[in-house]
Design a protein around this motif. Sequence first.
Motif, PDB file in Angstrom:
ATOM      1  N   THR A  52     -69.652  45.645 -23.873  1.00 59.03           N
ATOM      2  CA  THR A  52     -70.799  46.699 -24.266  1.00 59.03           C
ATOM      3  C   THR A  52     -70.042  47.810 -23.740  1.00 59.03           C
ATOM      4  OG1 THR A  52     -71.981  46.636 -21.991  1.00 59.03           O
ATOM      5  CG2 THR A  52     -72.800  45.228 -23.872  1.00 59.03           C
ATOM      6  N   SER A  53     -69.072  47.992 -23.134  1.00 59.52           N
ATOM      7  CA  SER A  53     -68.435  49.112 -22.740  1.00 59.52           C
ATOM      8  C   SER A  53     -66.989  49.372 -23.358  1.00 59.52           C
ATOM      9  CB  SER A  53     -68.382  49.333 -21.332  1.00 59.52           C
ATOM     10  OG  SER A  53     -67.493  48.519 -20.551  1.00 59.52           O
ATOM     11  N   MET A  54     -66.483  50.678 -23.245  1.00 57.61           N
ATOM     12  CA  MET A  54     -65.080  51.195 -23.833  1.00 57.61           C
ATOM     13  C   MET A  54     -64.590  51.746 -22.904  1.00 57.61           C
ATOM     14  SD  MET A  54     -66.584  51.890 -27.617  1.00 57.61           S
ATOM     15  CE  MET A  54     -68.147  52.594 -27.044  1.00 57.61           C
ATOM     16  N   GLU A  55     -63.002  51.912 -22.504  1.00 58.72           N
ATOM     17  CA  GLU A  55     -62.505  52.784 -21.912  1.00 58.72           C
ATOM     18  C   GLU A  55     -61.449  53.461 -22.859  1.00 58.72           C
ATOM     19  OE1 GLU A  55     -59.932  52.593 -17.775  1.00 58.72           O
ATOM     20  OE2 GLU A  55     -58.605  52.713 -19.667  1.00 58.72           O
ATOM     21  N   ILE A  56     -61.722  54.980 -22.822  1.00 55.84           N
ATOM     22  CA  ILE A  56     -60.908  55.747 -23.610  1.00 55.84           C
ATOM     23  C   ILE A  56     -60.024  56.524 -22.601  1.00 55.84           C
ATOM     24  CG2 ILE A  56     -61.107  57.704 -25.107  1.00 55.84           C
ATOM     25  CD1 ILE A  56     -64.193  55.933 -25.031  1.00 55.84           C
ATOM     26  N   GLY A  57     -58.905  56.820 -22.951  1.00 52.06           N
ATOM     27  CA  GLY A  57     -58.164  57.499 -22.201  1.00 52.06           C
ATOM     28  C   GLY A  57     -57.707  58.741 -23.172  1.00 52.06           C
ATOM     29  N   VAL A  58     -57.506  59.951 -22.459  1.00 48.10           N
ATOM     30  CA  VAL A  58     -57.205  61.319 -22.980  1.00 48.10           C
ATOM     31  C   VAL A  58     -56.212  61.991 -22.237  1.00 48.10           C
ATOM     32  CG1 VAL A  58     -58.385  63.287 -23.530  1.00 48.10           C
ATOM     33  CG2 VAL A  58     -59.869  61.266 -23.553  1.00 48.10           C
ATOM     34  N   ARG A  59     -55.169  62.321 -23.084  1.00 47.33           N
ATOM     35  CA  ARG A  59     -53.864  63.028 -22.510  1.00 47.33           C
ATOM     36  C   ARG A  59     -54.089  64.585 -22.863  1.00 47.33           C
ATOM     37  NH1 ARG A  59     -48.224  62.378 -20.988  1.00 47.33           N
ATOM     38  NH2 ARG A  59     -47.223  64.361 -21.877  1.00 47.33           N
ATOM     39  N   VAL A  60     -54.133  65.518 -22.165  1.00 44.92           N
ATOM     40  CA  VAL A  60     -54.510  66.923 -22.341  1.00 44.92           C
ATOM     41  C   VAL A  60     -52.876  67.485 -22.249  1.00 44.92           C
ATOM     42  CG1 VAL A  60     -55.687  69.057 -21.973  1.00 44.92           C
ATOM     43  CG2 VAL A  60     -56.716  66.923 -21.780  1.00 44.92           C
ATOM     44  N   GLU A  61     -52.511  68.246 -23.372  1.00 44.80           N
ATOM     45  CA  GLU A  61     -51.218  69.072 -23.318  1.00 44.80           C
ATOM     46  C   GLU A  61     -51.597  70.430 -23.692  1.00 44.80           C
ATOM     47  OE1 GLU A  61     -49.000  66.996 -26.230  1.00 44.80           O
ATOM     48  OE2 GLU A  61     -48.199  65.301 -24.744  1.00 44.80           O
ATOM     49  N   ALA A  62     -50.924  71.536 -23.083  1.00 44.23           N
ATOM     50  CA  ALA A  62     -50.998  72.913 -23.547  1.00 44.23           C
ATOM     51  C   ALA A  62     -49.734  73.206 -24.246  1.00 44.23           C
ATOM     52  CB  ALA A  62     -51.533  73.721 -22.371  1.00 44.23           C
ATOM     53  N   GLU A  63     -50.093  74.070 -25.192  1.00 43.04           N
ATOM     54  CA  GLU A  63     -48.726  74.627 -25.717  1.00 43.04           C
ATOM     55  C   GLU A  63     -48.812  75.978 -25.869  1.00 43.04           C
ATOM     56  OE1 GLU A  63     -46.545  74.901 -30.170  1.00 43.04           O
ATOM     57  OE2 GLU A  63     -47.882  73.198 -29.818  1.00 43.04           O
ATOM     58  N   ASP A  64     -47.668  76.470 -25.394  1.00 42.92           N
ATOM     59  CA  ASP A  64     -47.469  78.111 -25.501  1.00 42.92           C
ATOM     60  C   ASP A  64     -46.934  78.438 -26.835  1.00 42.92           C
ATOM     61  OD1 ASP A  64     -46.384  80.766 -25.461  1.00 42.92           O
ATOM     62  OD2 ASP A  64     -46.105  80.674 -23.224  1.00 42.92           O
ATOM     63  N   LEU A  65     -47.961  79.021 -27.509  1.00 43.05           N
ATOM     64  CA  LEU A  65     -47.346  79.345 -29.017  1.00 43.05           C
ATOM     65  C   LEU A  65     -46.379  80.209 -29.160  1.00 43.05           C
ATOM     66  CD1 LEU A  65     -51.189  79.357 -30.550  1.00 43.05           C
ATOM     67  CD2 LEU A  65     -49.374  77.459 -30.760  1.00 43.05           C
ATOM     68  N   ARG A  66     -46.121  81.041 -28.060  1.00 41.67           N
ATOM     69  CA  ARG A  66     -44.859  81.964 -28.239  1.00 41.67           C
ATOM     70  C   ARG A  66     -43.713  81.521 -28.043  1.00 41.67           C
ATOM     71  NH1 ARG A  66     -46.185  85.757 -23.688  1.00 41.67           N
ATOM     72  NH2 ARG A  66     -47.448  83.926 -23.206  1.00 41.67           N
ATOM     73  N   THR A  67     -43.754  80.599 -27.007  1.00 36.24           N
ATOM     74  CA  THR A  67     -42.248  79.979 -26.710  1.00 36.24           C
ATOM     75  C   THR A  67     -42.175  78.444 -27.191  1.00 36.24           C
ATOM     76  OG1 THR A  67     -43.295  78.758 -24.749  1.00 36.24           O
ATOM     77  CG2 THR A  67     -42.383  81.371 -24.628  1.00 36.24           C
ATOM     78  N   GLY A  68     -43.211  77.590 -27.698  1.00 37.37           N
ATOM     79  CA  GLY A  68     -43.202  76.511 -28.119  1.00 37.37           C
ATOM     80  C   GLY A  68     -43.185  75.510 -26.940  1.00 37.37           C
ATOM     81  N   GLU A  69     -43.236  75.906 -25.618  1.00 34.84           N
ATOM     82  CA  GLU A  69     -43.303  75.079 -24.561  1.00 34.84           C
ATOM     83  C   GLU A  69     -44.707  74.181 -24.581  1.00 34.84           C
ATOM     84  OE1 GLU A  69     -43.589  74.882 -19.546  1.00 34.84           O
ATOM     85  OE2 GLU A  69     -43.769  76.938 -20.725  1.00 34.84           O
ATOM     86  N   VAL A  70     -44.211  73.049 -24.533  1.00 42.50           N
ATOM     87  CA  VAL A  70     -45.535  72.029 -24.252  1.00 42.50           C
ATOM     88  C   VAL A  70     -45.824  71.279 -22.863  1.00 42.50           C
ATOM     89  CG1 VAL A  70     -46.771  69.945 -25.096  1.00 42.50           C
ATOM     90  CG2 VAL A  70     -45.541  71.421 -26.683  1.00 42.50           C
ATOM     91  N   ARG A  71     -46.670  71.417 -22.237  1.00 43.75           N
ATOM     92  CA  ARG A  71     -46.935  70.794 -20.950  1.00 43.75           C
ATOM     93  C   ARG A  71     -48.023  69.879 -20.890  1.00 43.75           C
ATOM     94  NH1 ARG A  71     -47.838  75.978 -20.832  1.00 43.75           N
ATOM     95  NH2 ARG A  71     -49.945  75.722 -19.612  1.00 43.75           N
ATOM     96  N   HIS A  72     -47.694  68.659 -19.919  1.00 46.41           N
ATOM     97  CA  HIS A  72     -48.778  67.770 -19.832  1.00 46.41           C
ATOM     98  C   HIS A  72     -49.809  68.596 -18.750  1.00 46.41           C
ATOM     99  CE1 HIS A  72     -49.971  63.638 -18.188  1.00 46.41           C
ATOM    100  NE2 HIS A  72     -51.164  64.159 -18.749  1.00 46.41           N
TER     101      HIS A  72
END
Length: 161
Positions: free
Chosen positions: A87-107
């Motif tokens: 009856t239950s489900m585990e969901i994993g969520v990974r969040v990243e942020a992208e700086d749109l000026r530099t293209g840098e992506v951080r976890h």
Amino acid sequence: MTGKAKKVSQSGIVLAQNMLPPDANAAGNVHGGTIMKLIDNAAWTVASRHTGMNAVTASLDRLDFHSPVYIGNLIILRASLNRAGRTSMEIGVRVEAEDLRTGEVRHTASAYLTFVALDEDKKVVPVPELLLETEDDHRRNTEANARYEARKEALKARKKG
């Protein structure tokens, strides 16, 4: 179990949203609560896609923030079903942020949430089986099963104490 078994790839999602001034404090850092709400929404979407029903958050395991998110960043949430029990489900969520000026992506954050599906009477119901396809699916499922067992043991210990 209700419904037809589904593959991890059939339920997973990627969501993206620009972070704006109302999402942040005066220093320009996005509020943790804003990120938490986005995580919960992403997980709800995965749970609802998997079950075809309304789903609700039963618990949140470990929300770890790794780096800040700023006004102007594009926040990207990658959410997938790691485990489907009776009856239950585990969901994993990974969040990243992208700086749109530099293209840098951080976890920036990771979280594990447990959801249950509800019928029209708001009663918890069995969920469809999860079909594992890839090595990554199998690894995530194995890790999710270990977390599930740890949660059960912790609950037993709290009830005894």
